[in-house]
Design an enzyme around this catalytic site. Structure first.
Site, PDB file in Angstrom:
ATOM      1  CB  THR A 188       9.696  -0.021   2.231  1.00  0.00           C
ATOM      2  OG1 THR A 188      10.283  -0.846   1.228  1.00  0.00           O
ATOM      3  CG2 THR A 188       9.618   1.393   1.737  1.00  0.00           C
ATOM      4  CD  GLU A 333       7.586   3.432  -0.626  1.00  0.00           C
ATOM      5  OE1 GLU A 333       6.887   3.683   0.389  1.00  0.00           O
ATOM      6  OE2 GLU A 333       7.845   2.285  -1.008  1.00  0.00           O
ATOM      7  CE  LYS A 445      -7.783  -7.687  -8.280  1.00  0.00           C
ATOM      8  NZ  LYS A 445      -6.589  -8.072  -7.503  1.00  0.00           N
ATOM      9  CD1 TRP A 450     -12.206  -5.347  -8.465  1.00  0.00           C
ATOM     10  CD2 TRP A 450     -11.389  -3.340  -7.905  1.00  0.00           C
ATOM     11  NE1 TRP A 450     -11.147  -5.086  -9.290  1.00  0.00           N
ATOM     12  CE2 TRP A 450     -10.620  -3.861  -8.972  1.00  0.00           C
ATOM     13  CE3 TRP A 450     -11.049  -2.094  -7.384  1.00  0.00           C
ATOM     14  CZ2 TRP A 450      -9.540  -3.179  -9.532  1.00  0.00           C
ATOM     15  CZ3 TRP A 450      -9.983  -1.409  -7.937  1.00  0.00           C
ATOM     16  CH2 TRP A 450      -9.228  -1.952  -9.004  1.00  0.00           C
TER      17      TRP A 450
END
Lengths: 551, 551
Positions: A188, A333, A445, A450
């Protein structure tokens, strides 16, 4: 009680032998720019895969599960490596040719690659690194190359064609493999920390290819022609080469011709039916087509993944060029197929849009769950946002630890019960559609709430004067964090921040509107084309951005 | 080196949970004849599967891998058993309700079935057997029934709905299963010897379902509606219920309404897109449609398998009713998907016919080889005929040996290296199309040459006056064996044998033409609708047939 079914392993060997024998007339066509494309049948690719396996084993001495790296464009030589290397029991390590030299050297060393097969045009990138690549004993050069850059280098240098010519193509005694054995390795290119290697198994590649070929996923059949624009060093080109060889689907390979104009030309000339790539590629192609329209009617489905596809891009392709973009989600992944955004049945074209711009619906082999800030599992109500965790037979359980070392399982990447923690924050609908709103680290935040940076970006990018937009969290004394909007305007466009904020104000709640705005020349991106927000945050922290604060 | 991918087993539990959660709005619709069809969502089917698992375990005491049998039509209760029984770790044993009572009793005893779930309308068939079914402790009756036939029977009798109502539907603690564990059991109704049980694993069912859903196979997606006419006691309805639940494909279940008229009616009313069944069903439906045309336009693909589909039947459906029949090949031992006859790309509609009337092309997970009379492997040249042998993860390696006994591997069914010997004789083209010409035992060995009985039958059945035809080998002093043609004429038709022989003579070599001809009222068939040639051979040997010998 065990069943009495045959115990036949799911291996890349099976894919190689099936495609070669049953679909021998299917083709891998490699674009060459000016001249005639290079066409090879699956029969030839299979025969050359046998030669390559002999060359690697008998010629270069590759044994066991040693790593054979590729630093190559999407082309038919690369397909041969995709098949031969895993089938002979070795591990195919695809190197990302857009990585910084330092990272590339680190990765080759970590994997202890013994052989590197390199596209001739990429040789100048590899050559200066070679003195540092201690594990590499052989460099095999595919395609035309200026070999002078390799003069005096330590590893032995081979020409791919000459190497293959010296070995038989009629038979290789492929070993019996455990389907859980390692087959391929891909690191990655995360934006933080050292690169992490995902070690795919024969089983994971095989099952993933079956899912790619499902009618509800990409639906490859012998009647399709597949154009993988996504690089073969990027999560195995999303599994397409293995899936296409399994299904008998002819492939059109762009090699290094990934610019919008040659991509449009090769689509016109070769008429692929399915393609796949990142939104940046499709944005470039759309601009090209808007300027110089071409016949895109062969394309049944274009898969967009790697990062969220702006709805304006999807609508632009569909309304102006009749091409349907389908969003899919995944990561290195996850092999990568996690979800595909086909709308449910029975909705109108307009009702379909919220589903189409979601990350999509998961197949049976993949399980999702959302984990809240306190570790609790959240309901699939279309509202509760949590970190996405994933389970399934083609999902990583750990990272490759390096040659001879144990696998590593960092706590921030894998939950204690073995699920992959994606680092993505999103919601699930009751009927299994995933909508990602942010990277966990990119969520803003603000005063206990959020704010989704991606939602703001998508709305901004729908404005006709905005080419690109990135929104990042910046510190704020009163609210903790507040959004900063960084916009890239279209060539020659001029628009006031107030106008953009008013545009946003019609689409999101007032408390989510950014006060801070900046205009940038382009959004910083990672080597695989994703927005690199950490660079933006740093530029802001350094005071390098010219920021306007609206009242 | 093992990979670092998650070790997630492929189980029916996964199919059950995925379909219930992600495709909860998809439906299983069961035809009820006159009234409104019974509609259940996947959500309801999933919830009822949980109830059923509780009922079987907590109510009836089913533990471990005990066998739970079904003697049922295709309906949603049966789908619940398909999901709940394997997921709870038990083994689903589908009983063929067309078997003779003796065979049924033998099979139930051999499998030691503890519970039988039975469709109410089939109860009169089961009731008289019950005194002999020592292993059966519980009979669960699904749907309306005359329970008086069960008075005084030894096993406990339960009503399916009442049983489910007494157990919770919100959660069952499904066990962790090894994917190689037995999940389902189906006995072959071979024409010779005792029935043989094939014990499918969770893995084989799961992989097979993935292949059914491949775009190049049956292509199930949430946008399709699947009508499995093939009975659920016949090789798991060719894997369709599990595949459809995996893909989120709504199902239309015909229950006991398998006659041509109600089949046509339910297709008109419910508009399925994919169906599957044996040629006999399609022949009946074609006659019905020819007499009373109906709108069949919803049907994208109709799969025909179980025995060779006469080309005249395929053409009749396509030319007169716009329905495309696709031939597929398989057997109980192959789960059953072995090959599907989609023509290769680039051929015209007419060129496609030889491919379409073949048994089809094999998917990557299935391997074929042809074995000659001397045990040698034959080339795939479209000419060399040998016995088909098969390998793959959903192909049987042995038969179930009975409760507590070891599996059995008869030499005539399994090669020493583990491949399944199909008993079918055929050829392979270089591009992987299988054409079966005969059962190994039905080949006519005439003067050192093989004559294909199936080829002669297909040509005969293409004659407009012939409804059915069977050709069998009969002893011949000069040639060893010669073909006997047994023909069934259409109602009211009259045609001379000489005319039929001349018709054949335009299509096959002269030395293959039958001398012996007989007219019969219908071709004897096995319980699953296959031509039962052993009956014909016996009738001939007994002198019970009126045979004309042409000069």
């Amino acid at each position: 009680m065990l069943s009495t079914m045959q115990d036949v392993p799911l291996t890349v060997t099976r894919i190689l032998e099936h495609g070669t024998r049953v679909h021998g007339d299917a083709t891998v066509t490699t674009w060459t720019g000016e001249g005639e494309p290079l066409r090879r049948t699956f029969r030839e690719v299979g025969e050359r895969s046998v030669r390559l396996a002999h060359a690697l084993r008998d010629g270069l001495g590759v044994v066991g599960d040693q790593r054979v790296a590729t630093l190559m464009w999407n082309n038919s030589d690369h397909v041969e490596a995709y098949l031969a290397v895993p089938a002979m029991g070795a591990v195919l390590h695809t190197l990302n040719l857009r990585l910084p030299a330092e990272q590339l050297a680190w990765i080759v060393g970590h994997a202890a690659d013994r052989v590197v097969i390199v596209s001739g045009s990429v040789l100048p990138l590899l050559a200066p690194l070679l003195p540092r690549l201690d594990s590499v004993e052989h460099v095999v050069v595919s395609g035309p190359a200026d070999l002078s850059v390799l003069e005096g280098c330590r590893p032995q240098v081979h020409d791919y064609e000459q190497l293959l010519a010296g070995h038989p193509g009629d038979h290789f005694d492929w070993p019996e493999l455990d389907e859980r054995q390692a087959a391929a390795l891909c690191y990655t290119s995360g934006t933080t920390g050292e690169p992490k290697g995902v070690l795919y198994s024969h089983r994971s590649i095989y099952l993933h290819a079956m899912e790619v070929n499902a009618a509800a996923s990409f639906g490859l059949t012998p009647a399709e022609i597949c154009l993988p624009v996504v690089p073969m060093f990027h999560v195995n080109a999303w599994g397409l080469p293995h899936a296409a060889f399994m299904a008998g689907t002819s492939m059109l390979m762009p090699d290094r011709f990934l610019q919008p104009a040659p991509l449009a030309d090769m689509i016109v000339a070769e008429r692929p039916t399915v393609s796949a790539g990142v939104p940046t590629i499709w944005a470039g192609l759309l601009a090209e087509l808007d300027a110089r329209p071409r016949d895109m009617s062969s394309l049944r489905t274009v898969i967009s993944g790697g990062s969220a596809c702006p709805p304006a891009l999807m609508r632009g392709f569909e309304e102006r060029h009749g091409v349907r973009l389908v969003q899919a989600w995944g990561m290195t992944e996850t092999s990568p197929l996690g979800s595909v955004a086909y709308p449910p049945v029975g909705v109108t074209d307009e009702e379909a849009w919220p589903y189409r711009v979601s990350q999509g619906r998961l197949p049976a082999s993949v399980e999702f769950r959302l984990t809240g800030p306190g570790g609790e599992f959240l309901p699939w109500d279309g509202k509760s946002a949590g970190e996405l965790e994933v389970r399934g037979p083609w999902i990583a359980a750990a990272y490759y630890g390096g040659a001879g070392a144990e696998p590593v399982r960092p706590d921030d990447k894998f939950s204690p019960d073995g699920w992959l923690r994606t680092g993505d924050v999103g919601t699930m609908t009751p009927d299994g559609f995933l909508t990602l709103t942010d990277r966990a680290k990119d969520v803003i935040k603000s005063g206990g709430e959020w704010i989704s940076s991606v939602e703001l970006e998508n709305h901004l990018m729908a404005h006709p004067e905005v080419a690109e937009a990135a929104v990042v969290a910046v510190p704020d004394e009163k609210w903790g964090e507040r959004p900063l909007a960084a916009v890239v305007l279209r060539d020659g466009a001029e628009v006031e921040y107030e106008v953009l904020r008013a545009f946003l104000g019609e689409r999101v709640a007032r408390w989510q509107l950014p006060e801070r705005w900046t205009r940038i020349a382009s959004v910083p991106k990672t080597s695989v084309g994703k927005f690199d927000k950490k660079v933006l945050r740093r530029l802001y922290a350094e005071g390098s951005l010219q920021v306007s604060v609206l009242g």
